[in-house]
Scaffold this motif. Structure first.
Motif, short mmCIF file in Angstrom:
data_model
loop_
_atom_site.label_atom_id
_atom_site.label_comp_id
_atom_site.label_asym_id
_atom_site.label_seq_id
_atom_site.Cartn_x
_atom_site.Cartn_y
_atom_site.Cartn_z
N ALA A 675 113.61 93.35 97.87
CA ALA A 675 113.59 92.81 99.27
C ALA A 675 114.50 91.69 99.61
N LYS A 676 114.95 90.69 98.49
CA LYS A 676 116.03 89.82 98.56
C LYS A 676 117.58 90.62 98.92
N LEU A 677 117.68 91.71 98.31
CA LEU A 677 119.13 92.20 98.48
C LEU A 677 118.97 93.01 99.87
N LEU A 678 117.91 93.32 100.21
CA LEU A 678 117.84 93.77 101.53
C LEU A 678 118.18 92.65 102.56
N ARG A 679 117.58 91.57 102.40
CA ARG A 679 117.92 90.41 103.31
C ARG A 679 119.45 90.01 103.37
N ILE A 680 120.07 89.89 102.03
CA ILE A 680 121.26 89.49 101.85
C ILE A 680 122.23 90.54 102.54
N GLN A 681 121.91 91.63 102.30
CA GLN A 681 122.85 92.93 102.84
C GLN A 681 122.81 92.73 104.34
N HIS A 682 121.46 92.69 105.09
CA HIS A 682 121.35 92.37 106.42
C HIS A 682 122.26 91.17 106.82
N GLU A 683 122.22 90.15 106.42
CA GLU A 683 122.97 88.98 106.52
C GLU A 683 124.68 89.36 106.51
N ILE A 684 125.02 89.97 105.49
CA ILE A 684 126.37 90.10 105.38
C ILE A 684 126.84 91.29 106.42
N VAL A 686 125.74 91.26 109.53
CA VAL A 686 125.73 90.53 110.72
C VAL A 686 127.11 89.66 110.73
N ASN A 687 127.38 89.28 109.42
CA ASN A 687 128.51 88.42 109.70
C ASN A 687 129.66 89.25 109.78
N THR A 688 130.02 90.13 108.71
CA THR A 688 131.06 91.10 108.86
C THR A 688 130.89 92.40 110.07
N LYS A 689 129.74 92.44 110.62
CA LYS A 689 129.82 93.27 112.03
C LYS A 689 130.14 94.88 111.10
N GLN A 690 129.78 95.21 109.87
CA GLN A 690 129.94 96.30 109.25
C GLN A 690 128.56 96.96 108.70
N ALA A 691 128.22 98.13 109.55
CA ALA A 691 126.68 98.22 109.03
C ALA A 691 126.99 99.47 107.89
N THR A 704 132.20 96.15 97.66
CA THR A 704 132.18 96.26 99.50
C THR A 704 132.54 94.97 99.91
N CYS A 705 132.04 93.77 99.51
CA CYS A 705 132.24 92.52 100.03
C CYS A 705 133.74 92.15 99.70
N ILE A 706 134.25 92.10 98.55
CA ILE A 706 135.56 91.93 98.17
C ILE A 706 136.71 92.81 98.94
N VAL A 707 136.22 94.03 99.14
CA VAL A 707 137.18 94.79 99.76
C VAL A 707 137.48 94.63 101.21
N LEU A 708 136.15 94.07 101.97
CA LEU A 708 136.32 93.59 103.33
C LEU A 708 136.96 92.12 103.27
N GLY A 709 137.08 91.49 102.17
CA GLY A 709 137.65 90.05 102.07
C GLY A 709 136.39 89.04 102.30
N ASN A 710 135.20 89.31 102.16
CA ASN A 710 134.12 88.45 102.50
C ASN A 710 133.77 88.19 100.66
N HIS A 711 134.45 87.08 100.37
CA HIS A 711 134.50 86.76 99.03
C HIS A 711 133.36 85.75 98.88
N ARG A 712 133.02 85.06 100.17
CA ARG A 712 131.83 84.31 99.93
C ARG A 712 130.37 85.16 99.94
N GLY A 713 130.48 86.22 100.65
CA GLY A 713 129.50 87.10 100.38
C GLY A 713 129.07 87.80 99.10
N ALA A 714 130.35 88.00 98.38
CA ALA A 714 130.52 88.53 96.99
C ALA A 714 129.79 87.49 96.06
N ASN A 715 130.33 86.41 96.25
CA ASN A 715 129.94 85.28 95.32
C ASN A 715 128.44 84.99 95.37
N ARG A 716 127.95 85.01 96.66
CA ARG A 716 126.37 84.98 97.01
C ARG A 716 125.60 86.06 96.06
#
Length: 843
Positions: A675-684, A686-691, A704-716
């Motif tokens: 459930a926690k992973l689904l929430r985080i994935q949904h937030e990511i 929304v932020n990246t606008k990549q479904a 996928t976060c690192i590839v998209l440059g979303n290092h903050r999401g990857a670290n989270r």
């Protein structure tokens, strides 16, 4: 002398003898045929009598109420009922082939009664239609199972089959006056398969069908009376000038013509078999054949002619007679002066009884014809109504058979059986005067059915047993009748009575009897009866119909028939509250397992309720989890926020239930993290606008976060799920190599000493075919073997050789030589190193 007495009662019509024995003295009282409408069923069937409302009659010691009374052929009353039916005057009344009494009133209403004067339900009342209601019915002509009527508007209506009573309007006749007479050719004898109505009009006959009218027989009329023969081929008619005409029903030829003494039309016209025609006037019955002089019978009371297949029954106020042709076998024996073998055999028996030697003399005379003589005696016995005469003829046959070596031995036994049955039903109390020909045409099965319908169950059972026929039909009808008529008898007492009779037939359906008991409001009796039904397939449905669901469930599970168990389950499921249903099946493992199996595929919500009611929280959680995965396959369900959507809610519910079990810690933790992973994935997303994140793993999410440059999401993700440093480094190295961000990769390698070493850095660069980038990390490899292999992968033989030398690994040198086998200079370097290190020569 006996032969003279028998033959003296015969009448000769040309070359054929006829006789008219009295079958019964009528046992009814105060029945006058002239004052009543009378309907007699063929094959010795019942007689219906009702006062004729078209006549003014004097009432004696009787009620003014009209009664419909039903008698057997001996005048013994079977039943009666008061006639209270509306609809005007009774126009016609007749019996169908199924012994249903059909009554048609003036307004076209059709009433039907059984032999017990009970209205037939359902649909006891039919109607011929609005036209007959508006324009009264004038005349009816019945046949077997149908009727034709004509109304005051000269419209002709027909009911072809009372088993499927649908009125049919026939073609418009165009008449301006009523026909002089009517007759019907039954559908089975017509080319079209539909009824044909013959109407005597002026000097011709109208043939009326459903789809047309045609004129036939021009110039033969006017006809006053008409009657069609039993086989539908011949038509007997009486003309206006007193002639009897017999012609084919297609009017192509006149068979014979007989001029009568009177031009007054007879009251009744009937066929006597197929050989003669009967005409009845007030006091005389005239029998006319194709040849010779007619035969006259005189009566001082009214009679009614009842045609049969082999003759005519003659009903009067006092008696019932049977006029029929004398069989050839009887003529051969009893004709005055007969010297035929059958007569000599019959005479031989008489001499034998008187102990006369002439008996042997007669037998010697007919020895060559003895089988024919025996057969004639047997056949003649079958046509007799007198029991003593039957016995004498069979004795003569038996006497002759003793001297006959070539004869079918069981013929006498078969005839004796047949005659015992016929004599039993001919008894006045039963009153069915069947001849042997009628019996064969009717068949024993139909006779037994008629006895059953008349509630003569004991006789029907005895005949069934005697003829080795199935007795189940009789017993079943008796039990049904007994239940209906025994409302005052207690269930236990009635059950004993029924079981005593039901045990006669092996394999009889107790369930059918129980169903009838339930239909009559005897539910307790039905439950007691169904306990004796050995077949679960019949027992279980009936138990359900009488409300014994628990017993039905027990019986179905005991049978092991899953179809029956499902039948009971679905029935209880629809009828009871959910908790009651759950409690019912919980105690029965087979029923419970079948329900669970079904509900897993089709009724998840109901199955969850069941698991919750039985405390199976783990199973409920797994169902919720499964539902969440099924929702993931539905693109409509994934729209919107999963945080507040059905998927996350389902997983959270599953997690809470698993926590409560205290036995499924791993599953509970997995559900929580899912459930926690689904929430985080949904937030990511929304932020990246990549479904592209939903339902991917933790590693895939980080990559996928690192590839998209979303290092903050990857670290989270790394922090939330406590991803190890080694796993983190592996994921980030290959992600950066994927996007070919070599500067970031180099910077990442310098942040601190990598916990996974530098080998993944090298492999990532080599896989991306970036040898220059790989050279940045190869020198940092601490293990010379890894360093040698890395140099070899980027084609640097000398550096690989130096590293291999440091490792002092002969096997490694061998592998490297094979790697550079196409490079002669490189191979030479490896050989030199091996020699220097005193290694064995590498071949």
């Amino acid at each position: 002398m006996a032969a003279v007495t028998v033959a003296a009662e015969w009448q000769l019509l040309y070359n054929r003898y006829y006789r008219k024995p009295e079958i019964y003295q009528m046992q009814w009282k105060h029945v006058d045929l002239t004052r009543n409408k009378v309907a007699c069923a063929p094959f010795g069937g019942p007689i219906a009598v009702i006062r004729d409302d078209a006549k003014i009659v004097q009432l004696y010691a009787e009620s003014a109420l009209r009664k419909l009374r039903i008698f057997n052929s001996a005048g013994v009353q079977i039943s009666e009922t008061v006639w209270k039916n509306p609809g005007g005057r009774l126009i016609g009344m007749s019996w169908t082939d199924d012994q249903i009494l059909v009554c048609i009133t003036q307004d076209g209403t059709v009433y039907r009664y059984n032999i017990h004067a009970e209205p037939i339900e359902p649909n006891s009342q039919l109607t011929l239609g609005a036209d007959c209601f508006t324009h009264s019915v004038v005349e009816c002509v019945f046949w077997g199972n149908g009727v034709v009527c004509i109304n005051e508007a000269f419209q002709v209506y027909c009911i072809p089959d009372f088993n499927n009573p649908k009125p049919v309007k026939l073609a418009d006749t165009g008449l301006e006056d009523f026909p002089l007479c009517m007759a019907v050719i039954e559908p089975q004898y017509t080319m079209s398969g539909n009824v044909e109505v013959l109407m005597g009009v002026a000097d011709h006959v109208l043939l009326v069908e459903e789809d047309g009218v045609q004129e036939v027989g021009l110039g033969i009329g006017p006809l006053q009376k008409m009657v069609v023969s039993r086989n539908g081929k011949l038509l007997a008619s009486f003309t206006h000038d007193g002639r009897l005409l017999v012609m084919s029903t297609d009017f192509s030829s006149v068979i014979f013509e007989y001029p009568c003494e009177s031009a007054l039309p007879p009251e009744q016209l009937a066929w006597c078999g197929m050989d003669s025609v009967l005409l009845y006037w007030d006091d005389m019955l005239l029998m006319v054949g194709p040849y010779g002089d007619p035969v006259r019978y005189f009566y001082d009371e009214p009679v009614l002619l009842i045609p049969e297949c082999d003759g005519v029954r003659i009903l009067s106020n006092m008696s019932m007679e049977f006029l029929h042709r004398v069989p050839d076998s009887t003529v051969s024996i009893f004709q005055i002066g007969s010297t035929l073998p059958a007569a000599l055999l019959y005479d031989a028996l008489d001499h034998f009884d008187r102990r006369s030697a002439k008996a042997d003399e007669n037998l010697r005379l007919i020895r060559s014809s003895l089988p024919e003589a025996v057969e004639a005696c047997i056949d003649a016995a079958g046509h007799e109504f007198d029991v003593s005469q039957q016995r004498t003829l069979l004795r003569a046959a038996s006497y002759g058979q003793a001297f006959c070596s070539h004869f079918q031995r069981d013929r006498i036994q078969e005839m004796s059986k047949t005659l015992r049955v016929l004599n039993a039903v001919r008894h006045p109390d039963i009153g069915i005067p069947l001849s042997i020909q009628q019996y064969k045409l009717l068949t024993p099965a139909v006779l037994i059915a008629r006895l059953i319908n008349a509630h003569r169950h004991l006789l029907a059972l005895q005949i069934s047993e005697y003829l080795s026929m199935n007795q189940e039909v009789v017993v079943m009808h008796w039990t049904s009748t007994k239940i209906t008529a025994s409302a005052a008898i207690p269930d236990a007492t009635l059950l004993e009575m029924l079981l005593d009779k039901l045990k006669i037939c092996k394999g009889i359906s107790y369930a059918a009897v129980a169903a009838h008991a339930d239909k009559n409001g005897r539910r307790k009796l039905a439950a007691m009866l169904v306990e004796h039904e050995p077949r679960s397939s019949k027992q279980v449905p009936l138990l359900l119909s009488i409300g014994e669901e628990d017993t039905a469930l027990m019986k179905s599970t005991e049978s092991g028939d899953t179809d029956l168990v499902y039948l009971v389950l679905f029935h209880i499921w629809q009828k009871r509250p959910a908790l009651d249903f759950f409690g019912t099946i919980q105690a029965r493992p087979l029923a419970r397992d079948l329900f669970v199996n079904y509900a897993r595929h089709y009724k998840h919500e109901f199955l969850k309720d069941f698991f919750l009611s039985t405390g199976q929280l783990q199973d409920v959680a797994f169902l919720l989890w499964k539902e969440s995965w099924e929702l993931s396959k539905n693109p409509m369900a994934s729209k919107g926020s999963p945080l507040h959507g059905p998927r996350v809610k389902l997983i959270e519910k599953a997690q809470h239930l698993l926590v409560e079990t205290k036995e499924n810690f791993f599953e509970s933790k997995a559900a929580e993290e899912h459930a926690k992973l689904l929430r985080i994935q949904h937030e990511i997303e929304v932020n990246t606008k990549q479904a592209i994140f939903m339902d991917s793993s933790i590693s895939d999410t980080i990559r996928t976060c690192i590839v998209l440059g979303n290092h903050r999401g990857a670290n989270r993700v790394k922090t939330e799920f406590k991803v190890s440093e080694k796993r983190w480094y592996w994921l980030k190295v290959f992600a950066l190599a994927t996007i070919r961000d070599w500067d970031a990769l180099e910077k990442f390698s310098k942040e601190k000493r990598p916990p996974i070493g530098y080998r993944p850095f090298v492999e990532a660069c080599v896989d991306a075919n970036e040898k220059g980038e790989a050279l940045k990390y190869i020198p940092k490899l601490t293990d010379p073997r890894e360093r040698a292999e890395a140099y070899a992968r980027i084609g640097m033989a000398k550096e690989a050789a130096d590293a291999a030398t440091q490792a002092k690994d002969n096997e490694l040198l061998g592998r490297l030589k094979q790697t550079f086998s196409q490079n002669a200079a490189a191979s030479s370097i490896f050989d030199t190193l091996r020699d220097r290190l005193s290694f064995p020569s590498v071949s």
